[in-house]
Design a protein around this motif. Structure first.
Motif, PDB file in Angstrom:
ATOM      1  N   GLU A   6       0.840  -1.045  -0.055  1.00 45.53           N
ATOM      2  CA  GLU A   6       0.043  -0.212  -0.047  1.00 45.53           C
ATOM      3  C   GLU A   6       1.099   1.252  -0.069  1.00 45.53           C
ATOM      4  OE1 GLU A   6      -2.968   1.236  -0.650  1.00 45.53           O
ATOM      5  OE2 GLU A   6      -2.448   2.934  -0.001  1.00 45.53           O
ATOM      6  N   PRO A   7       0.878   2.035  -1.137  1.00 43.86           N
ATOM      7  CA  PRO A   7       1.777   3.064  -1.384  1.00 43.86           C
ATOM      8  C   PRO A   7       1.715   4.043  -0.231  1.00 43.86           C
ATOM      9  CG  PRO A   7       0.222   3.171  -2.822  1.00 43.86           C
ATOM     10  CD  PRO A   7      -0.047   1.749  -2.307  1.00 43.86           C
ATOM     11  N   THR A   8       0.646   4.218   0.503  1.00 37.12           N
ATOM     12  CA  THR A   8       0.394   5.485   1.340  1.00 37.12           C
ATOM     13  C   THR A   8       0.911   5.015   2.646  1.00 37.12           C
ATOM     14  OG1 THR A   8      -1.836   4.895   1.768  1.00 37.12           O
ATOM     15  CG2 THR A   8      -1.656   6.363   0.195  1.00 37.12           C
ATOM     16  N   VAL A   9       1.299   3.740   2.899  1.00 39.31           N
ATOM     17  CA  VAL A   9       2.012   3.454   4.250  1.00 39.31           C
ATOM     18  C   VAL A   9       3.399   3.967   4.203  1.00 39.31           C
ATOM     19  CG1 VAL A   9       0.426   1.481   4.710  1.00 39.31           C
ATOM     20  CG2 VAL A   9       2.656   1.096   4.046  1.00 39.31           C
TER      21      VAL A   9
ATOM     22  N   ASN B  57      -5.560   1.680  -1.784  1.00 42.43           N
ATOM     23  CA  ASN B  57      -6.776   1.222  -1.148  1.00 42.43           C
ATOM     24  C   ASN B  57      -7.615   2.047  -0.532  1.00 42.43           C
ATOM     25  OD1 ASN B  57      -5.895   1.533   1.463  1.00 42.43           O
ATOM     26  ND2 ASN B  57      -5.097  -0.625   1.516  1.00 42.43           N
ATOM     27  N   GLY B  58      -6.707   3.465  -0.383  1.00 38.97           N
ATOM     28  CA  GLY B  58      -7.779   4.809   0.170  1.00 38.97           C
ATOM     29  C   GLY B  58      -7.788   4.809   1.568  1.00 38.97           C
ATOM     30  N   LEU B  59      -7.584   3.781   2.277  1.00 37.13           N
ATOM     31  CA  LEU B  59      -7.720   3.911   3.828  1.00 37.13           C
ATOM     32  C   LEU B  59      -7.094   5.095   4.392  1.00 37.13           C
ATOM     33  CD1 LEU B  59      -7.806   0.001   5.242  1.00 37.13           C
ATOM     34  CD2 LEU B  59      -9.780   1.926   4.823  1.00 37.13           C
ATOM     35  N   LEU B  60      -5.924   5.283   3.994  1.00 34.43           N
ATOM     36  CA  LEU B  60      -5.091   6.252   4.759  1.00 34.43           C
ATOM     37  C   LEU B  60      -5.021   7.790   4.154  1.00 34.43           C
ATOM     38  CD1 LEU B  60      -1.693   4.320   5.454  1.00 34.43           C
ATOM     39  CD2 LEU B  60      -3.618   4.993   7.192  1.00 34.43           C
ATOM     40  N   ILE B  61      -6.004   8.008   3.159  1.00 34.26           N
ATOM     41  CA  ILE B  61      -5.960   9.276   2.545  1.00 34.26           C
ATOM     42  C   ILE B  61      -6.921  10.268   3.252  1.00 34.26           C
ATOM     43  CG2 ILE B  61      -6.538  10.519   0.240  1.00 34.26           C
ATOM     44  CD1 ILE B  61      -5.074   7.958  -1.225  1.00 34.26           C
ATOM     45  N   ASN B  62      -6.201  11.164   3.757  1.00 29.51           N
ATOM     46  CA  ASN B  62      -6.994  12.303   4.301  1.00 29.51           C
ATOM     47  C   ASN B  62      -6.434  13.564   3.538  1.00 29.51           C
ATOM     48  OD1 ASN B  62      -8.303  10.557   6.330  1.00 29.51           O
ATOM     49  ND2 ASN B  62      -6.176  10.699   7.256  1.00 29.51           N
ATOM     50  N   ASP B  63      -7.380  14.553   3.212  1.00 30.83           N
ATOM     51  CA  ASP B  63      -7.069  15.790   2.743  1.00 30.83           C
ATOM     52  C   ASP B  63      -6.661  15.371   1.306  1.00 30.83           C
ATOM     53  OD1 ASP B  63      -6.498  18.329   2.146  1.00 30.83           O
ATOM     54  OD2 ASP B  63      -4.451  18.303   3.280  1.00 30.83           O
TER      55      ASP B  63
ATOM     56  N   LYS C  30     -12.985  -2.966   8.015  1.00 27.50           N
ATOM     57  CA  LYS C  30     -14.260  -2.494   8.093  1.00 27.50           C
ATOM     58  C   LYS C  30     -14.866  -1.315   7.543  1.00 27.50           C
ATOM     59  CE  LYS C  30     -14.741  -4.989  12.470  1.00 27.50           C
ATOM     60  NZ  LYS C  30     -14.636  -5.004  14.019  1.00 27.50           N
ATOM     61  N   ASP C  31     -13.871  -0.975   6.810  1.00 25.34           N
ATOM     62  CA  ASP C  31     -13.806   0.768   6.529  1.00 25.34           C
ATOM     63  C   ASP C  31     -14.294   0.990   5.152  1.00 25.34           C
ATOM     64  OD1 ASP C  31     -14.033   2.951   8.135  1.00 25.34           O
ATOM     65  OD2 ASP C  31     -11.659   2.715   8.669  1.00 25.34           O
TER      66      ASP C  31
ATOM     67  N   VAL D 125     -13.306   8.490  -0.168  1.00 33.39           N
ATOM     68  CA  VAL D 125     -11.919   8.915  -0.968  1.00 33.39           C
ATOM     69  C   VAL D 125     -12.399   9.059  -2.627  1.00 33.39           C
ATOM     70  CG1 VAL D 125      -9.824   8.201  -1.635  1.00 33.39           C
ATOM     71  CG2 VAL D 125     -10.382   8.140   0.746  1.00 33.39           C
ATOM     72  N   ILE D 126     -13.235   7.841  -2.850  1.00 29.77           N
ATOM     73  CA  ILE D 126     -13.296   8.073  -4.270  1.00 29.77           C
ATOM     74  C   ILE D 126     -14.384   9.209  -4.539  1.00 29.77           C
ATOM     75  CG2 ILE D 126     -14.857   6.712  -6.252  1.00 29.77           C
ATOM     76  CD1 ILE D 126     -13.927   3.958  -4.712  1.00 29.77           C
TER      77      ILE D 126
END
Ligand code: SAM
Length: 522
Positions: free
Chosen positions: A273-276, A300-306, A337-338, A345-346
């Motif tokens: 996951e690139p955002t880690v 997977n978008g889980l860590l994307i804020n802003d 679960k998210d 994010v999408i």
């Protein structure tokens, strides 16, 4: 997508220092500058105007752009019903007068650092009765600028009286201003001389032994992932995977520089996951500064804020992986679960005008039956949902054998649900077959590497998070590179490319050496 805004690319400059027409200038092995600017903006606007100074120049651009699929029109300053003067403001007048839309975003073809995400700042909800532009150091910066048809009389008057400064006109018209400081380098980069282009695009393009130009780099920045998808690790974590390799920023920068100098135009950050990877945003910024045209991320978008800060860094496309709209199934497939976070994010990406694709792997026993609900969800959003054939890897063979749905079956299902194939794949298109229907904004893509091989259009190389080169996703080898300098990377890649095969032989069971896509990112 700004359907109701026209974009005008001013091409009439004199190019005296370049010795040839700027917009048609083509660094070795690269696109012409005008084609490049169209590719940057084309997907985002309802109309693109190419503004030339006269018919003679327009003919050259017609020849250059013949076959370009963007919604293009070529117009000329010399068509103006008043005294033409050799000035950018005449281009503005031609653009605003010719545009089919009331609002028109205008910039010169040699503003080589300008990207959609910067221009987009001027199109956020503002008072559309006023023009909009950036300010730099307190001054109005002339381009890009947004004008409306209502400004035409004032623009014409300025030309008639010889007040040809776009900057002054923007001041006089009380333009809405946006702080341009964060984008100062991009706004001020001009392609005036050969060395400007060499610095910005300088390349020695890379071809494989089959004559295919390589221009798309897929960089896996880490093997770590915050999900545990069934198709990646159907039997859980193998022992070797406890050590998860990852890149570091200096090595990434060396690699990006080397590949950019080999003419690579597109980079995708993937993983794991690139955002880690903590410095991913910085890596994206470096890719932008190096002049990559397309800077994409599969996540997977889980860590994307802003998300907007990712656009500001330089991200031009996001691919979000999302296999089902059912939260229970989502949890079974991914361990997370998210689902709602991913969906948000999408939607954020679509709202920001970021090019958005959604990757959906269809599994026989679960997500295959979700096709109708996924279509309903996707077709009313400005995105492409891509159904991906499950691919075999070292760790998922039995899972793959029981769960794979053949691309031809997916295609038949799409047809039965009223979608038609919208274009035959062309050499510059990606690997997907696209389906659409006139009444929907969303598109559906189908990626079926097994049942429909697209190797003849291959233009990509992959780098693993261990810094090894992979010539083909389904190849047998990972080739170590000397990552100590851009020269050593260049040398290593140029030697290795000689072994790139013409195609994969997946259909004959040659799956290569990938244990799980976590190590290479697909
Ligand atoms: N973690 C990121 C993500 O979830 O998008 C990037 C890495 S992930 C390996 C990249 C893509 O590969 C995802 O869209 C995932 O669904 C897909 N993928 C993983 N294993 C696959 C397989 N065996 N066959 C087809 N696609 C696969």
């Amino acid at each position: 997508m700004h359907e109701n805004v026209s974009v005008a690319i001013l091409c009439g400059g004199r190019s005296s220092r370049l010795g040839s027409d700027k917009g048609l200038f083509r660094p070795l092995g690269e696109k012409s500058l005008v084609s490049r600017m169209i590719a940057r903006m084309g997907d985002h606007f309802g109309e693109i105007l190419i503004v030339c100074k006269n018919e003679e120049q327009a003919d050259l651009y017609r020849e250059e752009l013949n076959g370009n699929s963007a919604p293009l029109r070529i117009v000329c300053d010399s068509d103006l019903p008043y005294n033409y003067k050799d000035a950018a403001l005449c281009g503005v007048a031609t653009a605003v007068a010719s545009a089919k839309n009331s609002r028109c975003l205008v910039f010169p073809v040699d503003q080589i650092g300008l990207r959609f995400h910067i221009a987009n700042k001027l199109l956020q909800p503002t008072d559309s009765t006023k023009p909009a532009c950036f300010t730099l150091g307190g001054d109005h910066f002339p381009f890009p600028a947004v004008f409306s048809k209502t400004h035409l009389p004032r623009i014409r008057h300025a030309i008639e009286v010889g007040a040809l400064s776009v900057r002054h006109l923007l001041e006089d018209l009380n333009a809405t201003v946006v702080d341009g400081q964060p984008f100062a380098a991009d706004l001020e980069a001009n392609g005036n001389t050969h060395s400007d282009y060499e610095n910005y695009f300088g390349t020695k393009p890379l071809f494989d032994p089959h004559g295919r130009r390589m221009l798309y780099l897929r960089l896996s920045v880490t093997e770590a992932c915050n999900m545990a998808c069934q198709y990646c690790l159907p039997k859980g974590f193998p022992e070797w995977y406890r050590h998860k390799a990852r890149m570091d920023l200096p090595t990434l920068t060396t690699m990006l520089t080397a590949f950019r100098q080999m003419g690579f135009e597109k980079v995708r950050f993937t993983g794991g996951e690139p955002t880690v990877f903590p410095q991913l945003k910085e890596a994206i910024t470096r890719a932008r500064v190096l002049g990559f045209e397309e800077i994409c991320m599969t996540t997977n978008g889980l860590l994307i804020n802003d998300l907007e800060s990712w656009l500001d860094a330089g991200l031009t496309q996001i691919n979000v992986s999302m296999d089902t709209l059912d939260p229970k199934k989502f949890q079974t497939i991914t361990g997370s679960k998210d689902l709602q976070k991913v969906l948000n994010v999408i939607d954020d990406a679509c709202a920001l005008g970021l090019k958005t694709k959604v990757n959906t792997v269809l599994l026989r026993s679960s997500t295959y039956e979700d096709i109708p609900s996924l279509l309903d969800w996707a077709l009313c959003r400005p995105l492409t949902l891509r159904f991906i054939e499950l691919m075999p890897t070292g760790l998922n063979m039995s899972f793959h054998n029981s769960e794979r749905v053949d691309g031809s079956e997916i295609a038949a299902r799409l047809h039965s649900l009223g979608l038609a194939q919208s274009r035959i794949n062309n050499p510059t298109a990606g690997p997907e077959t696209v389906y659409s229907s006139p009444e929907h904004v969303g598109k559906i893509g189908l990626i079926n590497p097994i049942s429909c091989n697209f190797c003849d259009r291959c233009n990509r190389l992959r780098i693993t998070a261990r810094g090894e080169l992979k010539l083909c996703l389904f190849g047998q080898n990972n080739l170590p590179l000397d990552l100590s300098s851009t020269k050593s990377v260049d040398r290593g890649v140029r030697q290795a490319i000689e072994a790139k095969r013409d195609r994969h032989y997946l259909e004959k069971g040659e799956i290569g050496n990938v244990a799980t896509f976590r190590t290479i990112g697909g």
